[in-house]
Motif scaffolding. Structure first.
Motif, PDB file in Angstrom:
ATOM      1  N   ARG A  21       7.980   9.132  -0.595  1.00 14.74           N
ATOM      2  CA  ARG A  21       7.580   9.668  -1.887  1.00 14.74           C
ATOM      3  C   ARG A  21       8.284  11.003  -2.121  1.00 14.74           C
ATOM      4  O   ARG A  21       8.342  11.860  -1.255  1.00 14.74           O
ATOM      5  CB  ARG A  21       6.059   9.841  -1.906  1.00 14.74           C
ATOM      6  N   SER A 287       9.602   3.373  -7.513  1.00 17.41           N
ATOM      7  CA  SER A 287       8.413   3.496  -6.678  1.00 17.41           C
ATOM      8  C   SER A 287       7.694   2.162  -6.662  1.00 17.41           C
ATOM      9  O   SER A 287       7.446   1.560  -7.706  1.00 17.41           O
ATOM     10  CB  SER A 287       7.476   4.572  -7.218  1.00 17.41           C
ATOM     11  N   SER A 289       4.714   1.945  -5.034  1.00 14.70           N
ATOM     12  CA  SER A 289       3.291   2.239  -4.851  1.00 14.70           C
ATOM     13  C   SER A 289       2.533   1.793  -6.093  1.00 14.70           C
ATOM     14  O   SER A 289       3.007   1.955  -7.215  1.00 14.70           O
ATOM     15  CB  SER A 289       3.077   3.733  -4.626  1.00 14.70           C
ATOM     16  N   ARG A 322      -1.045   3.769   0.134  1.00 17.00           N
ATOM     17  CA  ARG A 322      -0.169   2.662  -0.246  1.00 17.00           C
ATOM     18  C   ARG A 322      -0.942   1.559  -0.958  1.00 17.00           C
ATOM     19  O   ARG A 322      -0.371   0.757  -1.675  1.00 17.00           O
ATOM     20  CB  ARG A 322       0.516   2.069   0.991  1.00 17.00           C
ATOM     21  N   SER A 323      -2.236   1.511  -0.737  1.00 21.26           N
ATOM     22  CA  SER A 323      -3.057   0.482  -1.377  1.00 21.26           C
ATOM     23  C   SER A 323      -4.178   1.158  -2.136  1.00 21.26           C
ATOM     24  O   SER A 323      -4.739   2.158  -1.685  1.00 21.26           O
ATOM     25  CB  SER A 323      -3.624  -0.476  -0.329  1.00 21.26           C
TER      26      SER A 323
END
Length: 702
Positions: A21, A287, A289, A322-323
């Motif tokens: 990131r 990204s 994410s 991440r989740s």
């Protein structure tokens, strides 16, 4: 995703999933322009930046090259108003309370928005929107210093069809940018392409003749290009933060839904997101994410150096898991169709959809969500159901309606039915009955083609099967008004209000309008008062017309002072001046209204030229009056009153051939009983009794 997604794109996405990131530079509040562009109804998987190859979007592609593309972005509601309130507040619909396009109003004093925070930091704040759904009276106007929403509905148009070209909206936005360009500013630009009806202009209509939805996307891209070119010309682009996204996607027939609002599969709730930073910092990056529309506010606030504020989203450039658990809901099936509402949770690669028959999908392995994996993943489903239960339910059968709304409905006689809401758990699962939408679509099409007898038969059959089809009942009322059955329209509106699970201020305003047409002024006033809560602008316009009908010019003038300076509101003020005997003042206001309509990119304002014709005829300027009436008819061929007044004027001028020709044009454009009856009444007004009798004999059956 579409089959046209390339293998290279998939591999690139997988590689980027492991990228670290990047934390961009923070900027002092008040030093960088911020532009939020929302392209309504834009599916992420119909853009080349997500691998789609059937449409060209060079301007969005270029913006993506200068910015950061987020691969997995979710909307919290597949409806325009709730989703945009989330974009502007960073709050979920469960927090800000706007959970449907109909029956809800945003309250900026309770749910502070990004433009309000930026204004406090010294920004000028402005918005230009392309749909009546985002009209200022929803509460959005109060969040901005400048709010341009002059969408002039065509007569007979349905609520969700009130829109204007994004080119017009962007032209107005560019003028505002020019007026504030020497100061930091926040601009919210809303484009309604590619929302239905899919009708792209040339050259995109021809270029995408086989797929008009993609043609509308190409149109939106061209509009975005116009704005970006203007920002570059003004030397504003390089330093700006630009966010491009959408409020929701579009079904396009996937899972049986042609449009949106009803189902919660990825085609409806997965949206694009591009963020271009000042000086194109981190350009070309992606990204993977998970992100959501509620993240826009905390992300932008952080970028411009504002203090952290309460939000349901996260800063996309700060450290994040991440989740995530991302929540989505729709109560449209419950409110407008009489079906169960739906809710979902996205976590990792799974989406759990709560309905009368819950579903679980792995959208990474199964991008089209065709295979329900509930049986093999009961434990995961139970965990996601537990997360979902942490959010307040969208609708229940035992929560009483708001007391203030209850008082308004009680005044109209509906509080009993409004309180007796059915338990959503006992209602049909939208997935199981989505096929009924084709029958509803056919009924709408018949009405739009003015095949009223067939349309009414089909609508009444559908309503007999499901009395809570709110949208269909409202369309039936609109059709009744068009064919002169005002009492029937009033009955349908009243039934719809009683069946709604929310306070439907728009329908209450329509009821007020119907009462006004029927000459039932006390009831019209009562309904207008009730509609004031959610539709204050429209309610005030109706109240002006009620006051004019009562010849209460003082009250009409007092109410008109609270209206905007839109073309329609200037027309109302002209009507007041005319009623007061000030012909010249009325003509001056009509000129202002005409200029405003042209500035807003509208072809004209319904009734404006008719009023001009009335005034000119009374002044003895008959040739000019004829021209005004003819212009009204050219702009609005269904304006019955314009034909009738033109016919009377021709009679006064001694041109009987033109009288008959005008009345024939009236019924050709309006092949309904009210048009024939109006032709007869017009001849009765000029004492042609035998001619009136002939017109009545020609009237079509009920």
């Amino acid at each position: 995703m579409q089959r046209s997604v390339t293998v290279a794109f998939i591999l690139f996405t997988l590689i980027c999933a492991g990228c670290s990131r990047h934390t961009p530079e923070r900027h002092a509040a008040g030093h960088v322009p911020v532009i939020l562009i929302s392209i309504d109804t834009l599916r992420a998987d119909h853009l080349p930046i997500y691998g789609y190859r059937s449409v060209a979007t060079p301007n969005i592609d270029a913006l993506a090259q200068d910015g950061i593309v987020f691969n997995e972005v979710w909307s919290h509601c597949p409806m325009t108003l709730p989703s945009h309130v989330t974009m502007l507040t960073g709050e979920l619909p469960t927090t800000h309370g706007v959970r449907n396009n109909l029956g809800f109003r945003y309250e900026p004093s309770k749910h502070v928005s990004l433009p309000q925070r930026l204004q406090s930091a010294g920004y000028s704040t402005g918005a230009a929107v392309s749909s009546y759904v985002l009209r200022g009276e929803t509460g959005l106007r109060d969040a901005f210093q400048w709010y341009e929403d002059a969408v002039d509905p065509a007569p007979g148009a349905r609520f969700r069809e009130y829109q204007r070209s994004g080119f017009t909206t962007t032209s107005l936005a560019k003028k505002w940018v020019d007026s504030v360009a020497t100061r930091p500013f926040f601009l919210f630009l809303h484009l309604y392409e590619p929302h239905v009806p899919y009708d792209p202009p040339e050259p995109f209509r021809s270029r995408y003749a086989g797929n008009p939805y993609d043609g509308e996307i190409a149109t939106a891209d061209a509009i975005v290009g116009e704005l970006i070119a203007h920002l570059k010309q003004r030397s504003l682009y390089d330093n700006a933060i630009i966010v491009l996204t959408s409020d929701h996607g579009e079904g396009l027939g996937d899972h049986g839904e042609a449009q949106h609002s009803i189902l919660l599969y990825t085609e409806a709730i997965r949206v694009p997101l591009v963020i271009k930073l000042p000086h194109s910092e981190s350009h070309g990056k992606r990204s993977s994410s998970p992100a959501a529309l509620s993240d826009i506010v905390p992300t932008v606030a952080s970028l411009v150096g504002l203090d952290a504020a309460k939000s349901d989203g996260i800063d996309l450039f700060a450290a994040a898991p991440r989740s995530r658990m991302i929540y989505t809901e729709t109560i449209y099936p419950y409110v407008q169709l009489g079906w169960s509402d739906l809710r979902s949770i996205v976590s990792g690669s799974l989406q759990y959809i709560q309905s009368p028959r819950p579903e679980l999908y792995d959208f990474t392995a199964d991008p089209h969500e065709r295979r329900d994996v509930m049986n093999g993943h009961r434990r995961e489903a139970a965990a996601l159901r537990g997360e979902l239960d942490k959010f307040p339910p969208p609708t229940t059968g035992d929560v009483p309606i708001d007391p203030n709304d209850a008082a308004r409905l009680a005044a109209l006689g509906y509080i009993g039915s409004a309180r007796q809401r059915p338990d959503p758990g006992s209602l049909p699962n939208p997935r199981d009955v989505i096929g009924r939408l084709e029958d509803i679509r056919i009924a709408y099409q018949l009405a739009n083609e003015r095949r009223y007898a067939e349309a009414a038969k089909k609508m009444n059959a559908l309503l007999a099967e499901n009395p809570r089809l709110l949208d269909l009942r409202v369309r039936l009322a609109e059709m009744d008004l068009d064919i002169g059955r005002v009492d029937d329209a009033i009955r349908e509106y009243k039934t719809a209000i009683g069946a709604a699970g929310v306070f439907p201020s728009e329908i209450v305003a329509s009821l007020a309008d119907a009462y006004l047409q029927a000459g039932r002024l006390d009831e019209a006033q009562q309904a207008a008062d009730a509609a004031m809560k959610g539709s204050p602008d429209r309610a005030r316009r109706i109240e002006v017309s009620i006051a004019l009908a009562r010849k209460d010019l003082n009250r009409a003038q007092a109410i008109a002072k609270q209206l905007t300076d839109s073309a329609g509101d200037l027309l109302l003020r002209a009507q007041i001046r005319n009623a007061a005997g000030d012909a010249q003042g009325a003509l001056q206001l009509l000129a202002q209204a005409d200029a405003r309509a042209k500035a807003d990119g509208e072809k004209g304002t319904f009734g404006l030229e008719s009023l001009r014709g009335d005034i000119l005829a009374r002044l003895g300027r008959n040739v000019e009056a004829v021209s005004a009436y003819q212009k009204e008819i050219a702009l609005f061929p269904t304006d019955r009153i314009a034909y009738a007044r033109l016919a009377v004027l021709y009679f006064v001028m001694g041109d009987r051939v033109a009288v008959d020709r005008t009345l024939e044009r009236l019924v050709a454009a309006n092949p309904t009983r009210p048009a024939y009856a109006l032709a007869a009444r017009t001849l009765e007004a000029v004492e042609d009794v035998s001619g009136a009798r002939r017109w009545r004999a020609r009237m079509p059956p009920q």
